[in-house]
Design a protein around this motif. Structure first.
Motif, mmCIF file in Angstrom:
data_model
loop_
_atom_site.group_PDB
_atom_site.id
_atom_site.type_symbol
_atom_site.label_atom_id
_atom_site.label_comp_id
_atom_site.label_asym_id
_atom_site.label_seq_id
_atom_site.Cartn_x
_atom_site.Cartn_y
_atom_site.Cartn_z
ATOM 1 N N ILE A 151 -0.171 14.700 1.439
ATOM 2 C CA ILE A 151 1.060 14.551 0.605
ATOM 3 C C ILE A 151 1.403 13.532 0.720
ATOM 4 O O ILE A 151 0.830 12.100 1.615
ATOM 5 N N THR A 152 1.773 13.061 0.084
ATOM 6 C CA THR A 152 2.270 11.600 -0.889
ATOM 7 C C THR A 152 4.083 11.136 -1.136
ATOM 8 O O THR A 152 4.184 12.329 -2.643
ATOM 9 N N PRO A 153 4.272 10.467 -1.256
ATOM 10 C CA PRO A 153 6.567 10.259 -1.920
ATOM 11 C C PRO A 153 5.635 10.533 -3.650
ATOM 12 O O PRO A 153 5.173 9.942 -4.099
ATOM 13 N N ASP A 154 6.753 11.048 -3.739
ATOM 14 C CA ASP A 154 6.642 10.932 -5.917
ATOM 15 C C ASP A 154 7.895 10.607 -6.137
ATOM 16 O O ASP A 154 9.254 10.785 -5.554
ATOM 17 N N ARG A 213 2.447 15.980 -4.357
ATOM 18 C CA ARG A 213 2.977 15.291 -4.132
ATOM 19 C C ARG A 213 4.833 14.983 -4.982
ATOM 20 O O ARG A 213 5.402 16.252 -5.452
ATOM 21 N N ARG A 214 5.530 14.478 -4.193
ATOM 22 C CA ARG A 214 7.395 15.463 -3.737
ATOM 23 C C ARG A 214 7.267 14.022 -2.792
ATOM 24 O O ARG A 214 7.029 13.096 -1.889
ATOM 25 N N VAL A 215 9.257 14.656 -2.152
ATOM 26 C CA VAL A 215 9.606 14.031 -1.415
ATOM 27 C C VAL A 215 9.659 14.257 -0.473
ATOM 28 O O VAL A 215 9.393 15.231 -0.155
ATOM 29 N N ILE A 216 9.238 13.019 0.487
ATOM 30 C CA ILE A 216 9.198 12.845 1.789
ATOM 31 C C ILE A 216 10.174 12.168 2.869
ATOM 32 O O ILE A 216 10.542 11.004 2.612
ATOM 33 N N PRO A 217 11.275 13.023 3.331
ATOM 34 C CA PRO A 217 11.930 12.519 4.153
ATOM 35 C C PRO A 217 11.504 11.932 5.688
ATOM 36 O O PRO A 217 10.951 12.485 5.478
ATOM 37 N N SER A 232 0.507 -1.516 0.058
ATOM 38 C CA SER A 232 -0.314 -0.204 -0.265
ATOM 39 C C SER A 232 0.555 1.373 0.023
ATOM 40 O O SER A 232 2.217 1.213 0.560
ATOM 41 N N ASN A 233 0.319 2.528 -0.197
ATOM 42 C CA ASN A 233 0.868 3.366 -0.228
ATOM 43 C C ASN A 233 1.019 4.364 0.842
ATOM 44 O O ASN A 233 0.284 4.110 1.550
ATOM 45 N N PHE A 234 1.610 5.524 1.197
ATOM 46 C CA PHE A 234 1.700 6.307 2.364
ATOM 47 C C PHE A 234 1.457 7.694 1.934
ATOM 48 O O PHE A 234 1.345 8.227 0.460
ATOM 49 N N PHE A 235 0.431 8.046 2.884
ATOM 50 C CA PHE A 235 -0.109 9.898 2.495
ATOM 51 C C PHE A 235 0.313 10.175 3.744
ATOM 52 O O PHE A 235 0.162 9.388 5.426
ATOM 53 N N ALA A 236 -0.190 11.632 4.557
ATOM 54 C CA ALA A 236 0.124 12.288 5.300
ATOM 55 C C ALA A 236 -0.711 13.639 5.177
ATOM 56 O O ALA A 236 -1.079 13.466 4.177
ATOM 57 N N ILE A 237 -1.160 13.906 6.679
ATOM 58 C CA ILE A 237 -2.056 15.173 6.358
ATOM 59 C C ILE A 237 -1.309 15.836 7.142
ATOM 60 O O ILE A 237 -0.661 15.975 8.115
ATOM 61 N N LYS A 238 -0.467 17.408 6.331
ATOM 62 C CA LYS A 238 0.229 18.266 6.946
ATOM 63 C C LYS A 238 0.347 19.798 6.603
ATOM 64 O O LYS A 238 0.336 19.957 5.675
ATOM 65 N N ASP A 239 -0.409 20.551 7.600
ATOM 66 C CA ASP A 239 -0.996 21.871 7.486
ATOM 67 C C ASP A 239 -1.657 22.133 6.563
ATOM 68 O O ASP A 239 -1.214 22.654 5.468
#
Ligand code: PLP
Length: 347
Positions: free
Chosen positions: A236-239, A265-269, A225-232
């Motif tokens: 957000i989800t990794p690209d 959709r971007r890099v998530i450290p 499954s994919n990763f997602f998060a909610i922030k501010d």
């Protein structure tokens, strides 16, 4: 029709049905899809799938809506993804039309196993594609078998819906190489993550979060499954090209603005986990599984935890995750307007 099946306690697992749908690519063309009750395929033991793993698959669900009608969720996206996956291993794939026809035939042949609306369960379709010609030389398959099978499934793990679970970051086991096969739904990707998953479960974790293999500093996804998060105020989800393009994730990105969320959709450290408001996994099986804690260890086998990212509480799913979940399932079950025309009716 067996009225006695209790779907309410079902896990995401194999339960027998009446029929599968089979089509073969031989002599340069696909045979018409055939509905059969013979689940035991006869294959030469030299078939490529048994040794070099030329195989890819899909997963989608048929839902009985509150109006009694049967819906498939975005099946054309699964067809396109299977064609992409097969192309990556230079294997013939069914056309979008053949894929759709076989899925429809499979649902119709197993209509008695379509769980009732109230149960919350669904008929999971598993289209698979694999090389079947006898071979020893290392070549892409000449003959290919396409099978659509199904199982009446409940929710993953059988637990309460939207109950947050824990996860651990994998640093000494990778899922998919940076320029490798991670973006394609290959059986081989799963075989190679089995050991790490078993270890994670043994260590008490429900989910295993993989990082990019080049630097081990960026979040990629879970095993299935994919990763997602909610922030501010953002979803957000990794690209990354080594993340499997989840149809659930794609749909959640389209729904997020309805709740005032931006989509990134971007890099998530990994460090960013310290500042997210909600996090979860997403995929067809669960739709959304919220996470309340993600542990980081040097090695999966270690008992020592280097650091823990605490996200929300074990008791309660975050509010955006919950709203997104209900909107998505509402569309799948006909409770909410399908403004995007995602559902395809089987009847
Ligand atoms: C299938 C799969 C997903 C989820 O994709 P959906 O289309 O949402 O079901 C995510 N990650 C991996 C590795 C997968 O194989």
């Amino acid at each position: 029709m067996d009225q006695k099946i209790d779907y309410s306690k079902r896990a995401f697992a194999y339960y027998p049905t009446d029929a599968i749908v089979v089509s073969r690519y031989v002599d340069g063309k696909w045979t018409a899809p055939e509905v059969t009750d013979n689940f035991n395929l006869t294959l030469n033991c030299f078939a490529g799938v048994f040794h070099y793993a030329p195989s890819c698959f899909e997963g989608l669900k048929a839902y009985r809506g509150c109006d009694g009608r049967i819906r498939l969720f975005r099946p054309l996206e699964n067809a396109k993804r299977m064609i992409r996956s097969a192309a990556y291993i230079d294997m013939e794939a069914p056309s979008e039309e053949l894929f759709m026809e076989a899925c429809m035939l499979c649902v119709k042949a197993n209509i008695d196993y379509l769980p009732p609306y109230e149960s919350g369960a669904s008929l999971y379709l598993r289209p698979t594609l694999f090389g079947m010609n006898p071979q020893l030389g290392i070549n892409s398959p000449k003959d290919v078998m396409f099978v659509v099978m199904s199982s009446g499934v409940g929710t993953y793990g059988g637990g309460k819906l939207l109950t947050p679970t824990n996860a651990v970051i994998s640093r000494n086991y990778d899922r998919a190489a940076t320029h490798g096969s991670g973006g394609y739904k290959l059986g081989a990707n799963y075989a190679q993550s089995l050991h790490a998953y078993n270890l994670a479960h043994k260590m008490g974790y429900r989910e295993l979060l993989f990082l990019d293999t080049a630097t081990h500093s960026r979040i990629e996804e879970f095993g299935s499954s994919n990763f997602f998060a909610i922030k501010d105020g953002a979803y957000i989800t990794p690209d990354s090209t080594s993340v499997l393009p989840s149809i659930t994730n794609m749909s959640l990105r389209e729904l997020a603005p309805e709740f005032g969320l931006r989509v990134e959709r971007r890099v998530i450290p990994v460090e960013e986990l310290a500042s997210v408001d909600e996090a979860g996994s997403c995929g067809t099986a669960v739709v959304i599984n919220p996470l309340y804690r993600i542990d980081d260890k040097k090695r999966l086998e270690d008992t020592d935890v280097v650091r823990s990212f605490n996200i929300g509480t074990p008791e309660k799913c975050g509010r955006f995750s919950e709203m997104l979940y209900h909107r998505m399932v509402g569309i799948q079950k006909g409770l909410e307007e399908d403004t995007y025309n995602w559902c395809v009716f089987v009847d």
